[in-house]
Design a protein around this motif. Structure first.
Motif, short mmCIF file in Angstrom:
data_model
loop_
_atom_site.label_atom_id
_atom_site.label_comp_id
_atom_site.label_asym_id
_atom_site.label_seq_id
_atom_site.Cartn_x
_atom_site.Cartn_y
_atom_site.Cartn_z
N UNK A 1 0.78 -1.26 0.00
CA UNK A 1 -0.10 -0.05 0.09
C UNK A 1 0.90 1.30 0.13
N UNK A 2 2.06 1.12 -0.67
CA UNK A 2 2.83 2.38 -0.69
C UNK A 2 3.06 2.67 -2.39
N UNK A 3 3.32 4.11 -2.59
CA UNK A 3 3.34 4.75 -3.88
C UNK A 3 4.69 4.87 -3.99
N UNK A 4 5.47 4.41 -5.07
CA UNK A 4 6.81 4.81 -5.27
C UNK A 4 7.11 5.92 -6.48
N UNK A 5 7.86 7.07 -6.37
CA UNK A 5 7.75 7.85 -7.52
C UNK A 5 9.37 8.23 -7.68
N UNK A 6 9.48 8.47 -8.97
CA UNK A 6 10.90 8.97 -9.46
C UNK A 6 10.84 10.29 -10.15
N UNK A 7 11.84 11.35 -9.95
CA UNK A 7 11.71 12.35 -10.61
C UNK A 7 13.15 12.51 -11.50
N UNK A 8 13.12 13.33 -12.38
CA UNK A 8 14.29 13.73 -13.26
C UNK A 8 15.67 14.01 -12.38
N UNK A 9 15.45 14.56 -11.28
CA UNK A 9 16.60 14.93 -10.34
C UNK A 9 17.07 13.51 -9.73
N UNK A 10 16.59 12.51 -9.92
CA UNK A 10 17.23 11.24 -9.42
C UNK A 10 16.72 11.00 -7.96
N UNK A 11 15.83 11.76 -7.56
CA UNK A 11 15.14 11.42 -6.23
C UNK A 11 13.84 10.46 -6.32
N UNK A 12 14.00 9.36 -5.67
CA UNK A 12 12.80 8.35 -5.57
C UNK A 12 12.20 8.59 -3.95
N UNK A 13 10.86 8.84 -3.87
CA UNK A 13 10.28 8.99 -2.80
C UNK A 13 8.86 8.06 -2.53
N UNK A 14 8.65 7.68 -1.31
CA UNK A 14 7.73 6.71 -1.14
C UNK A 14 6.47 7.24 -0.13
N UNK A 15 5.33 6.93 -0.87
CA UNK A 15 4.06 7.76 -0.23
C UNK A 15 3.38 6.68 0.26
N UNK A 16 2.54 6.87 0.91
CA UNK A 16 1.21 6.23 1.51
C UNK A 16 0.19 6.24 0.42
N UNK A 17 -0.29 5.10 -0.06
CA UNK A 17 -1.23 5.13 -1.28
C UNK A 17 -2.73 5.08 -0.45
N UNK A 18 -2.77 5.03 0.67
CA UNK A 18 -3.91 4.85 1.35
C UNK A 18 -4.68 5.80 2.26
N UNK A 19 -3.59 6.58 2.49
CA UNK A 19 -4.12 7.91 3.49
C UNK A 19 -4.46 9.21 2.84
#
Length: 217
Positions: A199-217
């Motif tokens: 239940x987590x959302x993973x995202x990547x950006x052009x700057x090279x950072x990956x972030x992890x978000x809650x996909x339920x809250x």
């Protein structure tokens, strides 16, 4: 028991037997379409690839001019290809013949995602997200909320997710198409999204950072 059937399916998948088993009876069909079974089959395949016991094989090469995004629906036996002209081509998973064309976007289709029930989500340079029935091809929703091109999309049982050039990630309620939350803070364009089994959302950006978000809250 289902545990034994799952073990048989994992071993038979490499011989192309899962489709055959799905036609045996309703119980086998239900198991073949189960999300957990699909994930187990996928993990089993890649575990053998990682151990060097099997190698992926090139099965076919399609001439598909300017295909910017692709998604496959194993249960439906179809392949979706996002095109530079804003259309989405639907092709047979068996012989790769063209089954239809989905028209709606006004610019390049950058991203495609499909759920196990056949629901297709597309994101485009035109800044919109469109939701389609993978079975009929009918458009269900047109979602607007980004100030730039949509580069990535994802879908789960309750929500649609979209990542954009504007650096934001939007969360849309699947049942109504309403925007319910916007994640910000990247400061750079979002280029990829992926949903985990936790239940987590993973995202990547052009700057090279990956972030992890809650996909339920």
């Amino acid at each position: 028991p289902d545990e034994l059937l799952l073990l048989i399916l994992v071993h038979a998948a490499f011989a192309g037997g899962s489709r055959l088993f799905s036609s045996v009876c309703r119980r086998w069909q239900r198991l073949c379409q189960d999300r957990n079974v699909k994930e187990a089959l996928w993990e089993a395949r890649w575990e053998l690839y990682a151990e060097g016991k099997r190698k992926p094989q090139l099965l076919d090469t399609l001439t598909h001019n300017k295909c910017a995004a692709i998604a496959c629906a194993g249960a439906l036996g179809t392949m979706f290809c996002g095109k530079e002209d804003g259309t989405i081509h639907v092709r047979s998973g068996k012989d790769h013949s063209l089954l239809g064309v989905l028209v709606g976007h006004m610019d390049v289709v950058h991203a495609l995602a499909i759920d196990v029930d056949g629901t297709l989500v597309s994101g485009s340079k035109d800044g919109t997200i469109r939701v389609w029935s993978g079975q009929t091809g009918a458009q269900i929703w047109t979602l607007e909320g980004h100030a730039g091109a949509v580069n990535a999309v994802a879908v789960n049982g309750t929500s649609f997710f979209s990542g954009s050039e504007d650096g934001s990630i939007c969360v849309w309620l699947r049942s109504t198409g309403h925007l319910v939350h916007t994640f910000t803070g990247y400061g750079d364009r979002v280029c990829s999204l992926a949903l985990g089994t936790d239940d987590q959302l993973y995202s990547g950006c052009w700057a090279g950072r990956i972030r992890v978000w809650s996909a339920t809250d």
